[in-house]
Design a protein around this motif. Structure first.
Motif, short mmCIF file in Angstrom:
data_model
loop_
_atom_site.label_atom_id
_atom_site.label_comp_id
_atom_site.label_asym_id
_atom_site.label_seq_id
_atom_site.Cartn_x
_atom_site.Cartn_y
_atom_site.Cartn_z
N GLY A 1 0.79 -1.23 0.00
CA GLY A 1 0.00 0.00 0.00
C GLY A 1 0.81 1.27 0.00
N VAL A 2 2.07 1.23 0.49
CA VAL A 2 2.87 2.45 0.49
C VAL A 2 4.00 2.38 -0.55
CG1 VAL A 2 2.28 3.16 2.83
CG2 VAL A 2 4.22 1.63 2.49
N MET A 3 4.88 1.38 -0.43
CA MET A 3 5.97 1.25 -1.39
C MET A 3 5.45 0.84 -2.77
SD MET A 3 8.86 -0.59 0.97
CE MET A 3 10.19 -0.15 -0.16
N GLY A 4 4.50 -0.10 -2.78
CA GLY A 4 3.91 -0.52 -4.05
C GLY A 4 3.18 0.62 -4.74
N THR A 5 2.49 1.42 -3.97
CA THR A 5 1.79 2.57 -4.53
C THR A 5 2.77 3.53 -5.19
OG1 THR A 5 0.00 2.42 -2.91
CG2 THR A 5 0.33 4.56 -3.97
N GLN A 6 3.91 3.78 -4.54
CA GLN A 6 4.89 4.68 -5.12
C GLN A 6 5.42 4.15 -6.44
OE1 GLN A 6 5.54 7.69 -4.34
NE2 GLN A 6 7.02 7.90 -5.99
N ILE A 7 5.65 2.85 -6.52
CA ILE A 7 6.11 2.25 -7.77
C ILE A 7 5.07 2.44 -8.87
CG2 ILE A 7 6.64 0.04 -8.88
CD1 ILE A 7 7.89 -0.82 -6.16
N LEU A 8 3.81 2.23 -8.54
CA LEU A 8 2.73 2.43 -9.52
C LEU A 8 2.61 3.89 -9.93
CD1 LEU A 8 0.04 0.08 -7.93
CD2 LEU A 8 1.33 -0.34 -10.03
#
Length: 463
Positions: A377-384
């Motif tokens: 939800g945080v690191m994955g979101t930034q990648i997206l």
């Protein structure tokens, strides 16, 4: 939606090669793109290693003043933020650097710079010098973070850009997992200085690999009018010219093709057409990175305050980064099918829910599971968000857009460690710390809902 086709310059149209359904013209084309992705992925691994290794060794620095001096939680948070200040400056500068000297030279110089910064950090004996090396290293990380996304966007097959971008940036949480395990396994034997020296190893292997196997971007060469060189690179690496040196839109015609003058770089992303999206993307990135860096810096300390052992608290970093590494790839596959916007809304939402719930979970299994989902939800979101940004702007503004997302977002990276240090210094509980990050995730989801995507953001297989 599909991208509007336009007439290519005669020299480009005649040389276009056929691309198979899976997106590859030939095995050589595939090998070239995969080599580029491997180099950028590895660079991101060391980005993630740098992010997490400081948080992993922070309890040791706090408990042993003989290392670099007496650290209070507030000063320790400030040291974590120095890296973010460097990344902010480096990422914003990457737009001008990449557009001036090219993507390839920019990445090679940044990797050398980063390696030297980590080596110097390992030699620090004072808080001031350690902080200076954190700032120095951050400058290189900013260029790597912003430049890597532009490189991937310009080499990946059009219909798989979000997935390829996610693979590359998944290197960040993978590096975080590596840093966590290395701290668990090796800190007792080699100390925190040895862990920092491991971060300097790109100079030994990754820089030579980039020098020999990272070609210049034909799309960038086209954007600066170097058509002959772009065609030569396409011929050398058997890259399909209709993908790599085609004209993306009427606004992106290369030098020598008759068109009205268009804004480029930072001027383009802050033009009337893009300014609202630019501001929203910047704030989305700010929130995701604030949570990412805040949690990576302070999660072990927060979990120890909550009763975890020192070793168990380091496994919380493994869960956070491991969850991001695994979950983000699945999220990116979905983003390639339906577009990144709804997926980002969903990941911001699950981050908020998990952060709200974490203080009330009692079993270790549930805590680690919630932390892993929070990682998505945080690191994955930034990648997206990086994937959305790279595909939202045309070539003439892509590097500037990535620089803005990475640079402005890193202001959140400055605030995150500081915020965690302030919360702990005030003696607030774990519920207060997680609540702050949960509320910001909700705000990030709202910004994503408001964002209007355009024809560059979702690209069909037929592009």
């Amino acid at each position: 939606m599909s991208v509007k086709s336009v007439t290519k310059p005669p020299s480009l149209a005649s040389s276009a090669g056929a691309v198979h359904e899976e997106g590859w013209k030939s095995p050589k084309h595939r090998r070239t793109v995969l080599a580029v992705m491997a180099i950028i992925f590895t660079a991101m691994v060391f980005d993630g290693y740098d992010i997490v290794i400081y948080g992993a060794i922070l309890p040791s620095l706090l408990s042993d003043p003989s290392q670099i001096g007496h650290l209070s939680p507030t000063v320790a948070g400030s040291l974590g933020s120095y890296t973010m200040i460097g990344i902010f400056i480096g990422a914003l500068g990457a737009g001008a650097i990449g557009d001036r000297i090219g993507r390839r030279k920019m990445m090679i110089v940044a990797l050398v710079w980063f390696s030297l910064g980590m080596a110097l950090g390992a030699m620090a004996t004072s808080i001031a010098f350690f902080g200076a090396t954190r700032l120095f290293t951050g400058l290189a990380l900013g260029v790597i973070t912003a430049g890597g996304g532009a490189v991937i966007a310009e080499f990946a097959p059009a219909h798989r850009r979000n997935f390829f971008n996610a693979i590359a940036y998944t290197g960040v949480p993978v590096g975080g997992v590596v840093a966590s395990f290395f701290a668990l396994w090796f800190e007792g034997a080699i100390g925190w200085r040895g862990l920092f020296l491991i971060g300097a190893t790109p100079l030994l292997f990754l820089v030579p690999l980039a020098f020999f196997f990272l070609p210049e971007s034909p799309r960038w060469l086209m954007s600066v009018g170097k058509i002959a060189r772009a065609e030569a690179i396409c011929k050398k690496y058997d890259l399909p010219t209709q993908q790599f040196i085609r004209v993306e839109s009427a606004e992106d015609k290369p030098v020598g093709v008759e068109t009205k003058k268009q804004k480029v770089g930072m001027a383009a992303i802050f033009s009337k057409k893009f300014v609202v999206a630019t501001l929203l993307i910047g704030f989305m990135s700010f929130i995701a990175i604030m949570a990412t860096y805040g949690l990576n810096t302070w999660l072990p300390q927060i979990m120890q305050i909550n009763g975890m052992s020192a070793e168990a608290s380091l496994y919380s970093l493994v869960a956070l980064n491991g969850g991001a590494a695994i979950g983000t790839l699945g999220a990116a596959k979905i983003a390639d099918k339906i577009g990144p916007k709804p997926v980002i809304i969903a990941t911001f939402t699950i981050a908020a829910v998990c952060l709200f719930a974490l203080p009330y979970l009692t079993s270790a299994a549930m805590i680690y599971a919630a932390i892993a989902i929070t990682g998505v939800g945080v690191m994955g979101t930034q990648i997206l968000i990086y994937g959305l940004t790279a595909n939202h702007f045309p070539t003439r503004a892509r590097q500037a857009g990535m620089s803005w997302a990475a640079g402005f977002g890193r202001l959140g990276g400055i605030l995150g460690p500081l915020l965690g240090g302030i919360i702990i210094s005030l003696g607030l509980g774990t519920s207060d710390a997680f609540l702050v990050f949960a509320v910001t995730a909700v705000l990030g989801g709202i910004c994503t809902i408001v964002l209007r995507t355009n024809k560059h953001t979702v690209v069909k297989r037929s592009e």
